[in-house]
Motif scaffolding. Structure first.
Motif, PDB file in Angstrom:
ATOM      1  N   SER A  76     -22.786  39.271  38.197  1.00 39.20           N
ATOM      2  CA  SER A  76     -22.273  38.610  36.986  1.00 39.20           C
ATOM      3  C   SER A  76     -20.787  38.867  36.814  1.00 39.20           C
ATOM      4  O   SER A  76     -20.013  37.943  36.524  1.00 39.20           O
ATOM      5  CB  SER A  76     -23.035  39.106  35.755  1.00 39.20           C
ATOM      6  N   PHE A  77     -20.369  40.110  37.006  1.00 44.30           N
ATOM      7  CA  PHE A  77     -18.951  40.444  36.851  1.00 44.30           C
ATOM      8  C   PHE A  77     -18.100  39.758  37.914  1.00 44.30           C
ATOM      9  O   PHE A  77     -16.991  39.281  37.629  1.00 44.30           O
ATOM     10  CB  PHE A  77     -18.757  41.960  36.911  1.00 44.30           C
ATOM     11  N   ILE A  78     -18.594  39.698  39.152  1.00 40.49           N
ATOM     12  CA  ILE A  78     -17.841  39.055  40.232  1.00 40.49           C
ATOM     13  C   ILE A  78     -17.700  37.553  39.981  1.00 40.49           C
ATOM     14  O   ILE A  78     -16.618  36.980  40.137  1.00 40.49           O
ATOM     15  CB  ILE A  78     -18.510  39.325  41.599  1.00 40.49           C
ATOM     16  N   VAL A  79     -18.813  36.903  39.586  1.00 36.12           N
ATOM     17  CA  VAL A  79     -18.772  35.460  39.299  1.00 36.12           C
ATOM     18  C   VAL A  79     -17.820  35.178  38.139  1.00 36.12           C
ATOM     19  O   VAL A  79     -17.017  34.239  38.189  1.00 36.12           O
ATOM     20  CB  VAL A  79     -20.191  34.932  38.983  1.00 36.12           C
ATOM     21  N   ALA A  80     -17.885  36.001  37.096  1.00 32.74           N
ATOM     22  CA  ALA A  80     -16.988  35.812  35.955  1.00 32.74           C
ATOM     23  C   ALA A  80     -15.531  36.001  36.366  1.00 32.74           C
ATOM     24  O   ALA A  80     -14.644  35.272  35.910  1.00 32.74           O
ATOM     25  CB  ALA A  80     -17.358  36.790  34.839  1.00 32.74           C
ATOM     26  N   ALA A  81     -15.261  36.974  37.251  1.00 34.51           N
ATOM     27  CA  ALA A  81     -13.893  37.234  37.704  1.00 34.51           C
ATOM     28  C   ALA A  81     -13.329  36.050  38.489  1.00 34.51           C
ATOM     29  O   ALA A  81     -12.146  35.709  38.357  1.00 34.51           O
ATOM     30  CB  ALA A  81     -13.865  38.495  38.570  1.00 34.51           C
ATOM     31  N   LEU A  82     -14.167  35.410  39.284  1.00 34.99           N
ATOM     32  CA  LEU A  82     -13.708  34.315  40.147  1.00 34.99           C
ATOM     33  C   LEU A  82     -13.629  32.974  39.428  1.00 34.99           C
ATOM     34  O   LEU A  82     -12.815  32.111  39.774  1.00 34.99           O
ATOM     35  CB  LEU A  82     -14.638  34.190  41.360  1.00 34.99           C
ATOM     36  N   TYR A  83     -14.510  32.782  38.421  1.00 39.86           N
ATOM     37  CA  TYR A  83     -14.604  31.470  37.772  1.00 39.86           C
ATOM     38  C   TYR A  83     -14.413  31.569  36.260  1.00 39.86           C
ATOM     39  O   TYR A  83     -14.996  30.808  35.496  1.00 39.86           O
ATOM     40  CB  TYR A  83     -15.957  30.832  38.081  1.00 39.86           C
ATOM     41  N   ILE A  84     -13.571  32.478  35.835  1.00 41.90           N
ATOM     42  CA  ILE A  84     -13.409  32.782  34.420  1.00 41.90           C
ATOM     43  C   ILE A  84     -12.960  31.577  33.604  1.00 41.90           C
ATOM     44  O   ILE A  84     -13.314  31.422  32.432  1.00 41.90           O
ATOM     45  CB  ILE A  84     -12.422  33.958  34.244  1.00 41.90           C
ATOM     46  N   GLU A  85     -12.174  30.661  34.209  1.00 41.55           N
ATOM     47  CA  GLU A  85     -11.624  29.522  33.462  1.00 41.55           C
ATOM     48  C   GLU A  85     -12.481  28.262  33.544  1.00 41.55           C
ATOM     49  O   GLU A  85     -12.100  27.229  33.018  1.00 41.55           O
ATOM     50  CB  GLU A  85     -10.225  29.188  33.989  1.00 41.55           C
TER      51      GLU A  85
ATOM     52  N   LEU B 150      -3.207  45.775  35.036  1.00 40.95           N
ATOM     53  CA  LEU B 150      -3.923  44.899  35.969  1.00 40.95           C
ATOM     54  C   LEU B 150      -3.557  43.427  35.789  1.00 40.95           C
ATOM     55  O   LEU B 150      -4.227  42.560  36.344  1.00 40.95           O
ATOM     56  CB  LEU B 150      -5.435  45.075  35.787  1.00 40.95           C
ATOM     57  N   ASN B 151      -2.508  43.138  35.053  1.00 37.73           N
ATOM     58  CA  ASN B 151      -2.142  41.741  34.794  1.00 37.73           C
ATOM     59  C   ASN B 151      -1.287  41.175  35.926  1.00 37.73           C
ATOM     60  O   ASN B 151      -0.109  40.855  35.758  1.00 37.73           O
ATOM     61  CB  ASN B 151      -1.400  41.629  33.460  1.00 37.73           C
ATOM     62  N   GLN B 152      -1.901  41.083  37.098  1.00 39.45           N
ATOM     63  CA  GLN B 152      -1.240  40.486  38.258  1.00 39.45           C
ATOM     64  C   GLN B 152      -2.287  39.825  39.142  1.00 39.45           C
ATOM     65  O   GLN B 152      -3.464  40.179  39.102  1.00 39.45           O
ATOM     66  CB  GLN B 152      -0.472  41.542  39.047  1.00 39.45           C
ATOM     67  N   LYS B 153      -1.858  38.867  39.928  1.00 34.06           N
ATOM     68  CA  LYS B 153      -2.807  38.074  40.711  1.00 34.06           C
ATOM     69  C   LYS B 153      -3.319  38.874  41.911  1.00 34.06           C
ATOM     70  O   LYS B 153      -2.579  39.148  42.848  1.00 34.06           O
ATOM     71  CB  LYS B 153      -2.145  36.776  41.182  1.00 34.06           C
TER      72      LYS B 153
ATOM     73  N   ILE C 176      -7.484  32.849  42.532  1.00 36.27           N
ATOM     74  CA  ILE C 176      -7.838  31.953  41.432  1.00 36.27           C
ATOM     75  C   ILE C 176      -6.584  31.244  40.950  1.00 36.27           C
ATOM     76  O   ILE C 176      -5.485  31.784  40.975  1.00 36.27           O
ATOM     77  CB  ILE C 176      -8.485  32.723  40.257  1.00 36.27           C
ATOM     78  N   ASN C 177      -6.762  29.997  40.514  1.00 39.21           N
ATOM     79  CA  ASN C 177      -5.649  29.221  39.973  1.00 39.21           C
ATOM     80  C   ASN C 177      -5.674  29.340  38.452  1.00 39.21           C
ATOM     81  O   ASN C 177      -6.477  28.701  37.777  1.00 39.21           O
ATOM     82  CB  ASN C 177      -5.766  27.745  40.387  1.00 39.21           C
ATOM     83  N   ALA C 178      -4.824  30.182  37.911  1.00 39.35           N
ATOM     84  CA  ALA C 178      -4.835  30.440  36.471  1.00 39.35           C
ATOM     85  C   ALA C 178      -3.486  30.974  36.027  1.00 39.35           C
ATOM     86  O   ALA C 178      -2.615  31.281  36.839  1.00 39.35           O
ATOM     87  CB  ALA C 178      -5.943  31.431  36.132  1.00 39.35           C
ATOM     88  N   GLU C 179      -3.353  31.085  34.711  1.00 32.65           N
ATOM     89  CA  GLU C 179      -2.143  31.651  34.116  1.00 32.65           C
ATOM     90  C   GLU C 179      -2.244  33.181  34.106  1.00 32.65           C
ATOM     91  O   GLU C 179      -3.349  33.743  34.151  1.00 32.65           O
ATOM     92  CB  GLU C 179      -1.971  31.129  32.687  1.00 32.65           C
ATOM     93  N   PRO C 180      -1.114  33.892  34.011  1.00 30.67           N
ATOM     94  CA  PRO C 180      -1.110  35.360  34.051  1.00 30.67           C
ATOM     95  C   PRO C 180      -2.085  36.062  33.106  1.00 30.67           C
ATOM     96  O   PRO C 180      -2.703  37.052  33.515  1.00 30.67           O
ATOM     97  CB  PRO C 180       0.344  35.698  33.703  1.00 30.67           C
ATOM     98  N   PRO C 181      -2.299  35.619  31.829  1.00 33.44           N
ATOM     99  CA  PRO C 181      -3.248  36.341  30.973  1.00 33.44           C
ATOM    100  C   PRO C 181      -4.664  36.396  31.555  1.00 33.44           C
ATOM    101  O   PRO C 181      -5.402  37.347  31.323  1.00 33.44           O
ATOM    102  CB  PRO C 181      -3.226  35.538  29.664  1.00 33.44           C
ATOM    103  N   VAL C 182      -5.011  35.358  32.342  1.00 39.67           N
ATOM    104  CA  VAL C 182      -6.349  35.309  32.938  1.00 39.67           C
ATOM    105  C   VAL C 182      -6.480  36.368  34.038  1.00 39.67           C
ATOM    106  O   VAL C 182      -7.567  36.914  34.258  1.00 39.67           O
ATOM    107  CB  VAL C 182      -6.638  33.900  33.493  1.00 39.67           C
ATOM    108  N   TYR C 183      -5.369  36.669  34.726  1.00 38.05           N
ATOM    109  CA  TYR C 183      -5.415  37.672  35.796  1.00 38.05           C
ATOM    110  C   TYR C 183      -5.919  39.011  35.264  1.00 38.05           C
ATOM    111  O   TYR C 183      -6.681  39.704  35.926  1.00 38.05           O
ATOM    112  CB  TYR C 183      -4.025  37.872  36.417  1.00 38.05           C
ATOM    113  N   LEU C 184      -5.475  39.369  34.088  1.00 38.97           N
ATOM    114  CA  LEU C 184      -5.853  40.655  33.496  1.00 38.97           C
ATOM    115  C   LEU C 184      -7.362  40.760  33.347  1.00 38.97           C
ATOM    116  O   LEU C 184      -7.979  41.736  33.791  1.00 38.97           O
ATOM    117  CB  LEU C 184      -5.158  40.824  32.138  1.00 38.97           C
TER     118      LEU C 184
END
Length: 458
Positions: free
Chosen positions: A336-345, A413-416, A420-428
């Motif tokens: 669940s955590f891995i899927v959320a990390a990869l497809y959060i947006e 941890l706010n770095q790519k 994933i294709n996302a904005e910096p806040p999502v990286y965190l």
């Protein structure tokens, strides 16, 4: 004869009714403010590291209090302690509501609330064991368990609705409902004989201060807090080795299998608590959802799923064994955590599904951790050992919430790191989710390795 019997049954039912009320509001008090944390952060213009202390403060005194109330129950009597806990919880609620515009007062109120609410889980089950007839105890425990699960489920929904349509400060008043139980319980519960014994006050003080400074370190990352924490824990260890009636039995520390179970269980519970505390921030930053939408649409379905997963976990333990359920629960969490990390947006619906499986994984692993920890103890150690497990379970949740608040604030941890294709806040959020998955995997393999080596029959 029949009249007397019916009066006894009515007496038992009345006690059980008020125990259910206390159990419901105990869990509700822990869960209900979580979904409003981003709103509170906005009002106070503070980072999550500070705001998460609203939950951490409650869980801190709640976890310590559950252990202390359990120790005091034979010395002061259940009736006095339970009524004391209800009144203190209500006092904390009033202080929090009246002084909600002052952040230090709000934190103080949550500390007081936790001190009072700790009496409920510590003493409710003891009351059932002492007042409910043996042939009805199973039903009573089951009913209270269902009420607790319901409290966990509706907490985010109620909290989100109050915060959205009224103001989050009104959430603090909810525990005041429990004050109506005081005159009834005062009449229904009898005065008990008490046992004179000493309480390790020094040990409790050293341990509490050590925990507080550790949480301060995980919040603000100042090395001075960590040094003070280690000093207090060393004093605590020295104290429990010296006194005749220590707060924690030092013999348990020599049981390696037990300690591994405690630590790994704490890591799992703390990780899930940290994740749940992060969800409202994540939903606000990534999807800009309202507070009521987060509570009812994201967290509520997962919290309610605990009822189903709890039953299913029990069935699977009997059918396939504890290690199978531990593996399944850990897989639910890590995947669940891995899927959320990869497809959060992708979509908020994905996070709703993720939360359901996270609660399911927690339900599975919690059942098994209790089983394997109990199996590692000798008969004479069971009481103290299981009490320590409950204490560390609650405490790890508070530590997990504090750590996640710190990570969200310092943004290390706010770095790519992931593709994933996302904005910096999502990286965190994505990187923290990946960290969660790593903790679950490590905890699982350490637990499996230790218990296979120990050859504990579970």
């Amino acid at each position: 004869m029949n009249t007397s019997h019916s009066q006894i049954n009515l007496h038992h039912k009345q006690i059980l009714l008020w125990l259910c009320v206390l159990s419901f509001f105990s869990v509700l008090n822990e869960m209900v403010l979580n979904v409003s944390l981003p709103d509170i952060a906005r009002d106070f213009h503070k980072e999550p590291a500070s705001i998460n202390w609203i939950n951490t403060a409650f869980i801190l005194t709640f976890s310590i209090g559950t252990a202390v109330y359990g120790k005091l129950s034979d010395q002061l009597g259940i009736k006095k302690l339970l009524l004391f806990g209800i009144i203190v919880n209500c006092i904390g609620s009033v202080i929090g509501f009246v002084g909600h515009s002052l952040f230090p007062v709000l934190i103080l109120a949550r500390l007081i609330q936790g001190t009072g609410a700790a009496a409920f889980p510590a003493l409710v089950m003891v009351v059932v064991a002492r007042y409910i007839p043996k042939e009805n105890r199973g039903k009573a425990f089951g009913l209270i368990g269902s009420i607790v699960a319901m409290g966990e489920g509706v907490g985010p929904f109620i909290g989100g609705a109050i915060a959205e349509y009224m103001h989050w400060s009104y959430i603090l008043l909810l525990p005041i409902v429990t004050i109506i139980s005081v005159p009834f319980l005062a009449q229904l519960l009898k005065q008990e004989e008490v046992i004179k014994a000493s309480l390790d006050n020094v040990g409790i003080l050293f341990m509490s201060l050590g925990i507080v400074f550790f949480m301060m370190f995980t919040t603000f990352y100042k090395i001075s807090f960590l040094i003070v924490c280690l000093i207090f824990f060393l004093l605590f260890v020295q104290n429990i080795r010296r006194v005749s009636n220590p707060f924690v039995d030092p013999a348990l520390g020599r049981n390696i299998s037990f300690m591994i179970g405690i630590v790994c269980g704490g890591l799992i519970f703390g990780t899930v608590a940290g994740f749940i505390s992060m969800v409202p921030y994540m939903m606000k930053d990534v999807y800009h959802l309202s507070t009521v939408a987060i509570g009812s649409g994201i967290i509520f379905p997962g919290a309610m799923s605990v009822i189903v997963f709890g039953y299913l976990g029990g069935v699977l333990v009997d059918k396939s064994g504890s290690l199978f359920v531990l593996t399944t629960g850990s897989a639910f969490l890590a995947i669940s955590f891995i899927v959320a990390a990869l497809y959060i947006e992708t979509t908020p619906l994905l996070i709703t599904i993720i939360v359901i499986f996270v609660f399911g994984g927690l339900s599975f692993t919690k059942t098994v951790i209790s089983t394997i920890v109990a199996s590692s103890l000798e008969q004479k150690e069971v009481g103290a050992g299981m009490s320590l497990l409950n204490f560390t379970s609650f405490l790890s949740e508070g530590i997990g919430i504090a750590i996640v608040g710190g990570l969200l604030s310092v943004r290390l941890l706010n770095q790519k790191l992931l593709p994933i294709n996302a904005e910096p806040p999502v990286y965190l959020y994505s990187n923290i989710l990946l960290l969660f998955a790593g903790i679950i995997v490590v905890s699982y393999f350490v637990t499996m390795n230790m218990y296979k080596r120990s050859r504990i029959n579970i």
